[in-house]
Design a protein around this motif. Structure first.
Motif, PDB file in Angstrom:
ATOM      1  N   MET A   9       0.982  -1.055   0.286  1.00 16.27           N
ATOM      2  CA  MET A   9      -0.084   0.009  -0.052  1.00 16.27           C
ATOM      3  C   MET A   9       1.433   1.496  -0.204  1.00 16.27           C
ATOM      4  O   MET A   9       2.134   1.637   0.744  1.00 16.27           O
ATOM      5  N   SER A  10       0.556   1.519  -0.745  1.00 14.37           N
ATOM      6  CA  SER A  10       1.068   3.556  -0.946  1.00 14.37           C
ATOM      7  C   SER A  10       0.519   4.916  -0.639  1.00 14.37           C
ATOM      8  O   SER A  10      -0.943   4.777  -0.395  1.00 14.37           O
TER       9      SER A  10
ATOM     10  N   ILE B  17      12.814  -7.188   2.391  1.00 18.02           N
ATOM     11  CA  ILE B  17      11.407  -6.802   1.560  1.00 18.02           C
ATOM     12  C   ILE B  17      10.771  -6.212   2.691  1.00 18.02           C
ATOM     13  O   ILE B  17      10.289  -6.668   3.757  1.00 18.02           O
ATOM     14  N   GLY B  18      10.913  -4.721   2.506  1.00 18.28           N
ATOM     15  CA  GLY B  18       9.679  -3.530   2.744  1.00 18.28           C
ATOM     16  C   GLY B  18      10.677  -3.412   3.660  1.00 18.28           C
ATOM     17  O   GLY B  18      10.214  -3.526   5.887  1.00 18.28           O
ATOM     18  N   SER B  19      11.568  -3.232   3.350  1.00 19.69           N
ATOM     19  CA  SER B  19      12.579  -3.368   4.726  1.00 19.69           C
ATOM     20  C   SER B  19      13.042  -1.787   5.624  1.00 19.69           C
ATOM     21  O   SER B  19      13.292  -1.809   6.646  1.00 19.69           O
ATOM     22  N   GLY B  20      11.741  -1.159   5.751  1.00 22.58           N
ATOM     23  CA  GLY B  20      12.022   0.614   6.248  1.00 22.58           C
ATOM     24  C   GLY B  20      13.184   1.021   6.411  1.00 22.58           C
ATOM     25  O   GLY B  20      13.850   1.203   5.313  1.00 22.58           O
ATOM     26  N   PRO B  21      13.400   1.325   7.347  1.00 26.41           N
ATOM     27  CA  PRO B  21      14.686   2.119   7.609  1.00 26.41           C
ATOM     28  C   PRO B  21      15.658   1.827   7.504  1.00 26.41           C
ATOM     29  O   PRO B  21      17.493   2.232   7.948  1.00 26.41           O
TER      30      PRO B  21
ATOM     31  N   VAL C  19      14.338  -2.970  -0.073  1.00 27.13           N
ATOM     32  CA  VAL C  19      13.547  -2.625  -0.688  1.00 27.13           C
ATOM     33  C   VAL C  19      12.215  -2.210  -0.304  1.00 27.13           C
ATOM     34  O   VAL C  19      11.113  -2.312   1.481  1.00 27.13           O
ATOM     35  N   ASP C  20      11.963  -0.840  -0.520  1.00 23.26           N
ATOM     36  CA  ASP C  20      10.968  -0.145  -0.200  1.00 23.26           C
ATOM     37  C   ASP C  20       9.873   0.436  -0.937  1.00 23.26           C
ATOM     38  O   ASP C  20      10.635   0.772  -2.030  1.00 23.26           O
ATOM     39  N   SER C  21       9.115   0.985  -0.950  1.00 24.59           N
ATOM     40  CA  SER C  21       8.001   1.657  -1.112  1.00 24.59           C
ATOM     41  C   SER C  21       7.605   2.861  -1.160  1.00 24.59           C
ATOM     42  O   SER C  21       7.469   4.060  -1.884  1.00 24.59           O
ATOM     43  N   THR C  22       9.165   2.855   0.036  1.00 24.82           N
ATOM     44  CA  THR C  22       9.212   4.712   0.951  1.00 24.82           C
ATOM     45  C   THR C  22      10.691   5.211   0.363  1.00 24.82           C
ATOM     46  O   THR C  22      11.318   4.818   1.495  1.00 24.82           O
ATOM     47  N   PRO C  23      10.922   5.870  -0.049  1.00 26.34           N
ATOM     48  CA  PRO C  23      12.098   6.669  -0.950  1.00 26.34           C
ATOM     49  C   PRO C  23      12.432   7.265   0.426  1.00 26.34           C
ATOM     50  O   PRO C  23      13.834   7.384   1.019  1.00 26.34           O
TER      51      PRO C  23
ATOM     52  N   GLU D  52       7.265  -1.024  -5.509  1.00 30.40           N
ATOM     53  CA  GLU D  52       5.684  -0.875  -4.926  1.00 30.40           C
ATOM     54  C   GLU D  52       5.262  -2.754  -4.561  1.00 30.40           C
ATOM     55  O   GLU D  52       5.109  -3.259  -5.918  1.00 30.40           O
ATOM     56  N   MET D  53       5.700  -3.304  -3.816  1.00 33.80           N
ATOM     57  CA  MET D  53       4.931  -4.648  -4.149  1.00 33.80           C
ATOM     58  C   MET D  53       3.728  -4.735  -4.150  1.00 33.80           C
ATOM     59  O   MET D  53       2.732  -3.648  -3.258  1.00 33.80           O
ATOM     60  N   PRO D  54       2.553  -5.657  -4.421  1.00 37.90           N
ATOM     61  CA  PRO D  54       3.580  -6.622  -5.551  1.00 37.90           C
ATOM     62  C   PRO D  54       3.451  -6.338  -6.840  1.00 37.90           C
ATOM     63  O   PRO D  54       4.869  -7.374  -7.101  1.00 37.90           O
TER      64      PRO D  54
ATOM     65  N   ALA E  16      11.966 -11.134   4.823  1.00 40.17           N
ATOM     66  CA  ALA E  16      10.117 -10.049   4.643  1.00 40.17           C
ATOM     67  C   ALA E  16       9.895  -9.615   6.341  1.00 40.17           C
ATOM     68  O   ALA E  16       8.955 -10.567   6.442  1.00 40.17           O
ATOM     69  N   GLY E  17       9.874  -8.478   6.364  1.00 40.04           N
ATOM     70  CA  GLY E  17       9.575  -8.159   8.351  1.00 40.04           C
ATOM     71  C   GLY E  17       8.623  -7.200   8.241  1.00 40.04           C
ATOM     72  O   GLY E  17       8.603  -6.265   7.561  1.00 40.04           O
ATOM     73  N   ASN E  18       7.588  -7.884   8.579  1.00 38.27           N
ATOM     74  CA  ASN E  18       6.589  -6.868   9.086  1.00 38.27           C
ATOM     75  C   ASN E  18       5.810  -6.169   7.947  1.00 38.27           C
ATOM     76  O   ASN E  18       5.241  -4.889   7.767  1.00 38.27           O
ATOM     77  N   SER E  19       6.181  -6.973   6.891  1.00 33.08           N
ATOM     78  CA  SER E  19       5.427  -6.384   5.708  1.00 33.08           C
ATOM     79  C   SER E  19       5.106  -7.001   4.763  1.00 33.08           C
ATOM     80  O   SER E  19       4.071  -6.425   4.459  1.00 33.08           O
TER      81      SER E  19
END
Ligand SMILES: C[S@@+](CC[C@H](N)C(=O)[O-])C[C@H]1O[C@@H](n2cnc3c(N)ncnc32)[C@H](O)[C@@H]1O
Length: 293
Positions: free
Chosen positions: A1-2, A58-62, A81-85, A110-112, A126-129
């Motif tokens: 989700m973005s 996947i969905g690495s966050g910071p 890898v994350d959708s939030t630059p 942006e997954m998927p 894939a941690g909490n993502s």
């Protein structure tokens, strides 16, 4: 989700504004480093480090955990890898500070949809993502396809709701955190319901990993135990976390509980998180691993 999809989410309390959550995510992951370092070491026992040449987070966050993975797998290129630059900028800055800048990369996706361009990997974390993706089954299948033969997918999902306070905190009705958990459960369901292509799924992670074509190998939970009395950094994290929950759960808590939360968040209140002696941080995270044959 973005947050880039549209701008109609301004007042939707189930919409995740990841930019706004950056400090909360980063400090939260920093405090949880001991737990994730143990998890990374445990993955290292299951995979020979020399054979791990490429890791996807996947969905690495910071990127706190990205860096731990890079340290646990010293022969690997590790891609956050994350959708939030903005979060990936934090990840790269952290990698450089820790002397990992030559092996850590970032990839905005942006997954998927973005899964096909990730390249292949020996380890995918894939941690909490996964729970932020509408079709969790399809997401796991897509990730499984990115694994090299013998590679491992590690999914962090489930565990226990964290605890920060005794049951009776001397103000309000005892059991505040249990009621917050119940309200969060409803919030979570609504959050998932609003994701693109959302699908209800039995969250049997081992079964889902098997259905993604992998052989489930192990499941283990890791504990974070920061007992009272806690440092100012932990107190500030509790304030940030409960401030966010206070907003996300608006309308889902009783007025009395909301009033108690306000007191907990007040830096000048002796009963507040910044001053009370009895707050702590206790959390458990579950990691499920599965191998590609
Ligand atoms: C709860 S955070 C987890 C961060 C980190 N892995 C951890 O465990 O601390 C979820 C992350 O997934 C990212 N995310 C959410 N939806 C995404 C999507 N559809 N595609 C890619 N990343 C996504 C968010 O930007 C956020 O950084």
């Amino acid at each position: 989700m973005s947050h880039h999809h549209d701008d109609t989410h301004g007042t939707d309390p189930t919409h995740m504004d990841w930019d706004e959550l950056t400090p909360l995510l980063e400090r939260g992951a920093e405090l949880q480093q001991p737990l994730y370092a143990q998890a990374a070491a445990w993955i290292g026992e299951q995979l020979p480090a020399a054979a791990v040449r490429r890791v996807l987070d996947i969905g690495s966050g910071p990127g706190v955990i990205t860096c731990l993975l890079a340290e646990a797998f010293p022969h690997a290129e590790v891609v956050a890898v994350d959708s939030t630059p903005a979060l990936l900028d934090r990840a790269m800055a952290r990698a450089e500070r820790r002397g990992l800048g030559d092996r850590v990369r970032t990839h905005t996706a942006e997954m998927p949809g973005g899964m096909d361009d990730l390249g292949d990997a020996d380890l995918i974390w894939a941690g909490n993502s996964v729970h932020h993706l509408g079709d969790q089954r399809a997401a796991l299948t897509g990730l499984a396809r990115r694994l090299r033969p013998g590679g491992m997918l590690a999914v962090v999902e489930g565990g226990l709701q964290p605890r920060h306070l005794p049951r009776d905190i001397g103000i309000g009705r005892p059991g505040l955190e249990s009621r917050i958990d119940a309200a969060s459960g409803d919030w979570f369901e609504e959050m998932r319901g609003a994701l693109p292509d959302t699908k209800a799924e039995v969250e049997d992670w081992r079964a889902l990993l098997a259905e993604a074509g992998l052989a489930p190998s192990a499941t283990r939970s890791f504990l974070l135990d920061i007992p009272a009395p806690v440092t100012v950094v932990v107190r500030e994290q509790l304030v940030s976390a409960f401030t966010w929950q206070r907003k996300a759960l608006a309308g889902r808590l009783s007025d009395d509980d909301a009033a108690v939360l306000d007191r907990l968040l007040d830096p000048d209140d002796e009963e507040g998180f910044m001053r009370r002696p009895d707050c702590f941080l206790l959390a458990a995270r579950t990691v499920h691993t599965a191998r590609r044959g």
